[in-house]
Design a protein around this motif. Structure first.
Motif, PDB file in Angstrom:
ATOM      1  N   THR A   9      22.898  57.665 -57.629  1.00  0.00           N
ATOM      2  CA  THR A   9      24.141  57.989 -56.929  1.00  0.00           C
ATOM      3  C   THR A   9      23.784  58.168 -55.468  1.00  0.00           C
ATOM      4  N   ARG A  10      24.516  57.460 -54.602  1.00  0.00           N
ATOM      5  CA  ARG A  10      24.226  57.513 -53.166  1.00  0.00           C
ATOM      6  C   ARG A  10      25.530  57.607 -52.393  1.00  0.00           C
ATOM      7  N   PHE A  11      25.643  58.616 -51.546  1.00  0.00           N
ATOM      8  CA  PHE A  11      26.791  58.748 -50.663  1.00  0.00           C
ATOM      9  C   PHE A  11      26.291  58.940 -49.244  1.00  0.00           C
ATOM     10  N   ARG A  12      27.054  58.387 -48.294  1.00  0.00           N
ATOM     11  CA  ARG A  12      26.684  58.540 -46.890  1.00  0.00           C
ATOM     12  C   ARG A  12      27.940  58.643 -46.044  1.00  0.00           C
ATOM     13  N   VAL A  13      27.772  59.189 -44.851  1.00  0.00           N
ATOM     14  CA  VAL A  13      28.854  59.332 -43.877  1.00  0.00           C
ATOM     15  C   VAL A  13      28.636  58.337 -42.753  1.00  0.00           C
ATOM     16  N   PHE A  14      29.728  57.684 -42.339  1.00  0.00           N
ATOM     17  CA  PHE A  14      29.689  56.681 -41.260  1.00  0.00           C
ATOM     18  C   PHE A  14      28.718  55.546 -41.575  1.00  0.00           C
ATOM     19  N   GLY A  15      28.509  55.315 -42.862  1.00  0.00           N
ATOM     20  CA  GLY A  15      27.687  54.189 -43.272  1.00  0.00           C
ATOM     21  C   GLY A  15      26.200  54.371 -43.061  1.00  0.00           C
ATOM     22  N   LEU A  16      25.774  55.511 -42.498  1.00  0.00           N
ATOM     23  CA  LEU A  16      24.351  55.689 -42.170  1.00  0.00           C
ATOM     24  C   LEU A  16      23.758  56.981 -42.709  1.00  0.00           C
ATOM     25  N   PHE A  17      24.466  58.093 -42.552  1.00  0.00           N
ATOM     26  CA  PHE A  17      23.857  59.404 -42.752  1.00  0.00           C
ATOM     27  C   PHE A  17      23.988  59.834 -44.217  1.00  0.00           C
ATOM     28  N   PRO A  18      22.887  59.897 -44.951  1.00  0.00           N
ATOM     29  CA  PRO A  18      22.945  60.252 -46.376  1.00  0.00           C
ATOM     30  C   PRO A  18      23.413  61.689 -46.575  1.00  0.00           C
ATOM     31  N   VAL A  19      24.338  61.873 -47.519  1.00  0.00           N
ATOM     32  CA  VAL A  19      24.755  63.218 -47.911  1.00  0.00           C
ATOM     33  C   VAL A  19      24.438  63.480 -49.381  1.00  0.00           C
TER      34      VAL A  19
END
Length: 284
Positions: free
Chosen positions: A133-143
């Motif tokens: 499972t991978r989520f990121r903000v603005f397409g770059l910053f992993p959350v």
């Protein structure tokens, strides 16, 4: 002062590293999508209602509703969806409009890619060989970067076996690794086993055979202790439409702790399109 001069370079290197990580993740998503698409039967059999005559009555009723006589038995689907997804809690759900694409190839795996307002995007992948499972903000910053362990793989397996009830019922026809039993006059249980993984899913069916409720015990850490354990998960299905001989729900609401006072439907999907693609790479 020298440190201040170095800051722009350090920041640029960090952005390059994040961009490289995103590209690697996207390549892995595409590779898994292609692998799963390649599992579509090249010359699928067609559905004969007599093939399920020996199943318990509620299972037989469901499968004869979900698959039309003579339908080609595709087991891999691509699904485009909208709807709402919550990043909050039961008390403060903070639903956000979502768009998502998915390939579902039970019992082998799935890939689900999601976009939310505010630059949030991510993907889920689960299979009998791995998961993430991978989520990121603005397409770059992993959350969030989770997976790669037996707990995550077991949780993912539960998800895509349950979703096969929704969108790929041909994958649940009786055969090796798939068994059905009756729990009551209007409830059937399908159990799917794949290697070391096994998942039972309960399907409540209406008099005409349509599945109205799907629920199961899912291996999950969606609890205050953030510890993996079996806990209720499920949802309701509606707005059935026929696609390529399959009757498929185009509205799905689901969440954790289904059937209890703590039930939280964090996933409320409205399907835009379901396809049963030929074997090969995904369309752009």
């Amino acid at each position: 002062m020298i440190f201040l001069w170095l800051l722009p370079g350090v920041f640029a290197l960090a952005l390059l590293g994040l961009a490289a990580l995103r590209l690697r993740d996207e390549r892995q998503d595409r590779a898994q999508w292609r692998r799963l698409a390649g599992l579509q039967p090249v010359r699928p059999d067609v559905f004969d209602p007599q093939s399920v005559a020996g199943l318990p009555e509620p299972a037989r009723r469901f499968l004869r509703f979900a698959i039309a006589p003579g339908a080609r038995l595709f087991t891999v689907a691509e699904i485009d969806m909208g709807g709402e997804f919550s990043l909050g809690t039961r008390d403060r759900p903070a639903y956000r409009p979502m768009t998502a694409r998915q390939i579902l190839a039970a019992p082998s795996g799935f890939v689900w890619t999601l976009r939310l307002p505010g630059g949030i995007s991510g993907s889920d992948f689960g299979s009998d060989s791995g998961s993430w499972t991978r989520f990121r903000v603005f397409g770059l910053f992993p959350v969030a970067r989770l997976g790669g362990n037996a707990d995550h793989a077991r949780a993912a397996f539960g998800r895509y076996i349950a979703e096969a009830v929704f969108w790929t019922p041909a994958a649940l026809l009786p055969g090796p690794g798939v068994t059905w039993e009756a729990l009551g006059p209007d409830t059937a249980r399908v159990t799917v086993t794949r290697g070391a993984l096994s998942q039972a899913v309960d399907v409540e069916v209406a008099p005409d055979g349509r599945p109205t409720v799907v629920h199961f015990l899912r291996w999950s850490d969606a609890n205050p202790e953030r510890r993996y354990r079996l806990q209720p998960f499920g949802g309701v299905l509606s707005d059935f439409r026929e696609v390529a001989g399959f009757r498929i729900p185009f509205t799905v609401e689901a969440g954790s702790m289904f059937g209890t006072e703590a039930y939280f439907p964090f996933f409320r999907a409205r399907i835009a399109e379901v396809r049963f693609p030929p074997p090969g790479p995904p369309r752009p």
